[in-house]
Design an enzyme around this catalytic site. Sequence first.
Site, PDB file in Angstrom:
ATOM      1  N   ARG A  29      -1.390  -8.232   5.098  1.00 30.00           N
ATOM      2  CA  ARG A  29      -1.355  -6.976   4.413  1.00 30.00           C
ATOM      3  C   ARG A  29      -2.401  -6.062   5.029  1.00 30.00           C
ATOM      4  O   ARG A  29      -3.583  -6.628   5.468  1.00 30.00           O
ATOM      5  CB  ARG A  29      -1.909  -7.060   3.169  1.00 30.00           C
ATOM      6  CG  ARG A  29      -0.699  -7.657   2.062  1.00 30.00           C
ATOM      7  CD  ARG A  29      -0.997  -7.638   0.734  1.00 30.00           C
ATOM      8  NE  ARG A  29       0.021  -8.628   0.167  1.00 30.00           N
ATOM      9  CZ  ARG A  29       1.321  -8.150   0.033  1.00 30.00           C
ATOM     10  NH1 ARG A  29       1.872  -7.377   0.307  1.00 30.00           N
ATOM     11  NH2 ARG A  29       2.272  -9.180  -0.850  1.00 30.00           N
ATOM     12  N   ILE A  31      -5.794  -3.598   5.443  1.00 34.03           N
ATOM     13  CA  ILE A  31      -6.834  -3.864   4.741  1.00 34.03           C
ATOM     14  C   ILE A  31      -6.984  -2.304   4.233  1.00 34.03           C
ATOM     15  O   ILE A  31      -7.827  -1.998   3.253  1.00 34.03           O
ATOM     16  CB  ILE A  31      -8.042  -4.140   5.710  1.00 34.03           C
ATOM     17  CG1 ILE A  31      -9.428  -4.633   4.904  1.00 34.03           C
ATOM     18  CG2 ILE A  31      -8.544  -3.103   6.628  1.00 34.03           C
ATOM     19  CD1 ILE A  31     -10.320  -5.209   5.572  1.00 34.03           C
ATOM     20  N   ASN A  87       2.404   2.084  16.916  1.00 35.03           N
ATOM     21  CA  ASN A  87       1.496   3.237  17.823  1.00 35.03           C
ATOM     22  C   ASN A  87       1.051   2.867  19.056  1.00 35.03           C
ATOM     23  O   ASN A  87       0.731   1.734  19.178  1.00 35.03           O
ATOM     24  CB  ASN A  87       0.241   3.540  16.849  1.00 35.03           C
ATOM     25  CG  ASN A  87       0.644   4.276  15.463  1.00 35.03           C
ATOM     26  OD1 ASN A  87       1.507   5.033  15.236  1.00 35.03           O
ATOM     27  ND2 ASN A  87      -0.363   3.898  14.506  1.00 35.03           N
ATOM     28  N   HIS A 100       0.992  -4.083  17.016  1.00 36.33           N
ATOM     29  CA  HIS A 100       1.201  -4.622  15.729  1.00 36.33           C
ATOM     30  C   HIS A 100       2.361  -3.667  15.080  1.00 36.33           C
ATOM     31  O   HIS A 100       2.288  -2.324  15.451  1.00 36.33           O
ATOM     32  CB  HIS A 100       0.185  -4.671  14.746  1.00 36.33           C
ATOM     33  CG  HIS A 100      -0.717  -3.541  14.879  1.00 36.33           C
ATOM     34  ND1 HIS A 100      -1.604  -3.278  16.078  1.00 36.33           N
ATOM     35  CD2 HIS A 100      -0.684  -2.320  14.469  1.00 36.33           C
ATOM     36  CE1 HIS A 100      -2.230  -2.123  15.903  1.00 36.33           C
ATOM     37  NE2 HIS A 100      -1.742  -1.622  14.827  1.00 36.33           N
TER      38      HIS A 100
END
Length: 114
Positions: A29, A31, A87, A100
């Site tokens: 998850r 942050i 991105n 990621h």
Amino acid sequence: MTDCIFCKMVAGEIKPDTVYEDEEVIAFRDINPQAPMHVLVVPKEHISTINDLDEAHAPLVGKLYLVARQVARQEGMAERGYRTVMNCNEEAGQSVFHIHLHVLAGRDMRWPPG
Ligand code: 5GP
Ligand code: ZN
């Protein structure tokens, strides 16, 4: 990559809120979540940006999407819908230079993205 925060997670030095892990990929998850569900799917291999990918990485990149699908399913978001984003470089919003795939769900998504 000793100064890479995601490599530290892969190495177990920092323990994120992990939702999926196998030999190639970890998903945890975010942050600072931008939606009710915001998970990052991260290859264990350090690759700085999309620009550093080569042909040999094609199965690994495909795997990131299969894990995104798996996470969306297990979080109950698959049918409702989810957004995947990766991105590349600062102007596009990349802040962690270890690739990621963002997986976001649980609210209406706007287009075009900001
Ligand atoms: P980027 O801006 O590179 O596309 O995405 C990086 C993401 O990593 C951001 O959404 C940011 O909130 C997340 N992030 C940065 N540091 C940490 C951390 O220490 N733990 C977790 N779980 N997420 C982080
Ligand atoms: Zn790294």
